[in-house]
Scaffold this active site. Structure first.
Site, mmCIF file in Angstrom:
data_model
loop_
_atom_site.group_PDB
_atom_site.id
_atom_site.type_symbol
_atom_site.label_atom_id
_atom_site.label_comp_id
_atom_site.label_asym_id
_atom_site.label_seq_id
_atom_site.Cartn_x
_atom_site.Cartn_y
_atom_site.Cartn_z
ATOM 1 N N LYS A 1 -2.183 -8.614 0.430
ATOM 2 C CA LYS A 1 -2.512 -7.921 1.684
ATOM 3 C C LYS A 1 -3.961 -8.230 2.023
ATOM 4 O O LYS A 1 -4.760 -8.572 1.167
ATOM 5 C CB LYS A 1 -2.324 -6.410 1.532
ATOM 6 N N ASP B 1 -0.051 -7.393 10.897
ATOM 7 C CA ASP B 1 0.122 -5.995 10.527
ATOM 8 C C ASP B 1 -0.492 -5.201 11.674
ATOM 9 O O ASP B 1 -0.643 -5.737 12.788
ATOM 10 C CB ASP B 1 -0.557 -5.696 9.177
#
Length: 445
Positions: free
Chosen positions: A126, A166
């Site tokens: 991430k 995201d």
């Protein structure tokens, strides 16, 4: 002290000031106790949990950029490459002013198990920055993305680490990031997913997380002798996940009555007018308050949250910890029987436990929102093969993956005597594959 308790304590001590990461580790490891207890001697000898909770690599860097007035700014960039046991790191980039290392680590840790559940060869990672695109011009966003990628490019690649979008990173941002990577590397490769259709993107990627959420929800409901058609659904958020969960739920005969954004939420007892929402959020990039100009009989509020309405199904699709114990109590009082997470860890641990205690079927995000990363992996496959699949082909593969995920987590829960505990089932099913890969590859790994 048990092995699980030792690791939870060590994470808390070794990583102070990271509450989101602590929460994720505690939730996952506690639910893994049955499988860890069965294999404790081997896992201790191989220090498996110590390796699992420590990222393989954490990259932080400054991101300097200049705004339209000529003022220079510096933000912080992150990429946490958490675990590559089953494939290259895979996980989104989040641009939001509250992004910090704790949030990125929690998201990366969750991504390990989510990616494992898809059955595809992708590891967990991430990244992101505390840059907020809201209120910025296209030029400001472009120069930020170019600066961010200038550093990130040296750490990623199609077979190393493949970021995606995201919160705050949509098609516009992915385009700027990919353009800078290509200029720097002189290489056209599938290093990012969520790309535009003209340069290697996949059909159905925009819809994937929302559609996948509803596919898994529908399978969960059907296997319990019920159906989604005719159900009233409360959804939070108004981004891709919420919009396309609304779309698929409506296609399957449900009535969605709420959506929300950072300033307030709408309640439309007649059912959300999705075309109006798409125009407001995707075209005009405006606030949901404008929904009332189209549907004056709807309600808009800046107070409270969507979880106060009567519904059969709740789909939290906004951000972490948005649904707390008080919200869970309100939902149960108002007849909610099914909850599936469209966002990453949107339900607090106390709320999750309350749902389970009250017999509400609860599908955690690492299973329920895996459709986005699954379709990202399908985009990687298309890029590698220099192919482009039709919307129907991708959507059918997505549905198959989500139905398979549901049955994996259902089987794992039943195998450990915890039928319908899909938190335990998802964590165990995701963990077992990763653990075996880590053990097979040796401790030096």
């Amino acid at each position: 002290m048990s092995y699980v308790d030792e690791i939870i304590e060590a994470v808390t001590q070794n990583h102070p000031g990271e509450p989101e990461f602590h929460q994720a580790v505690k939730e996952v490891l506690n639910s893994l106790r049955p499988v860890i207890d069965l294999n404790e001697a081997r896992y201790r000898r191989e220090a498996l949990l110590e390796r699992l909770v420590e990222p393989e690599r954490i990259i932080t860097f400054r991101v300097p950029w200049v705004d339209d007035q000529g003022q220079a700014h510096v933000n912080i960039g992150y990429r946490v490459q958490f675990n590559s046991a089953i494939g290259p790191y895979k996980g989104g980039l989040r641009l939001r002013d509250n992004v910090n290392l704790s949030i990125i680590k929690f998201l990366g840790f969750e991504q390990i198990f989510k990616n494992s559940l898809t059955g595809l060869p992708i590891g967990g990672g991430k990244g992101g920055s505390n840059f907020d695109p809201k209120g910025k011009s296209d030029r400001e966003i472009m120069v930020f993305c170019q600066s961010f990628m200038t550093e990130l490019a040296r750490h990623i690649g199609a077979d190393t680490d493949v970021p995606a979008g995201d919160i705050g990173v949509g098609a516009r941002e992915i385009g700027y990031l990919f353009g800078q990577y290509k200029r720097m590397k002189n290489c056209f490769e599938g290093v990012l997913t969520g790309k535009g259709l003209t340069y290697g993107g996949s059909l159905a990627r925009t819809e994937a997380t929302g559609y996948g959420l509803v596919y898994l929800l529908d399978e969960m409901i059907r296997t319990h002798g019920d159906q989604l058609a005719g159900k009233t659904v409360a959804i939070s958020g108004a981004g891709n996940v919420a919009i396309y969960a609304t779309e698929k739920a409506q296609q399957l005969g449900a009535k969605v009555v709420t959506l929300s954004d950072s300033t307030g939420w709408i309640y439309d007892p007649e059912g959300i007018d999705l075309a109006a929402v798409k125009e407001i959020k995707e075209v005009r990039r405006a606030r949901l308050s404008e929904y009332l100009t189209v549907r004056p009989n709807a309600q808009y509020s800046t107070e409270g949250r969507v979880w106060s309405v009567s519904c059969d199904v709740a789909l939290p699709c906004a951000t972490q910890n948005e649904l707390d114990l008080a919200d869970a109590e309100a939902l149960v009082r108002n007849g909610c029987r099914y909850v599936a997470e469209g966002a990453n860890m949107p339900t607090t641990l106390e709320a999750t436990e309350y749902f389970q205690a009250k017999g509400v079927l609860f599908a955690p995000g690492k299973a329920a929102n895996a459709g986005g990363v699954a379709t990202s992996a399908l985009e990687m496959s298309q890029n590698s093969q220099r192919l482009s699949w039709s919307f129907e082909e991708v959507d059918q593969k997505l549905k198959g993956i989500m139905v398979s995920i549901y049955h994996k987590i259902d089987e794992a829960a039943k195998r450990f005597g915890a039928a319908d505990n899909y938190v335990l089932g998802a964590n165990i099913a995701g963990f077992e594959k990763v653990a075996e890969a880590m053990l097979a590859q040796g401790v030096a790994f």
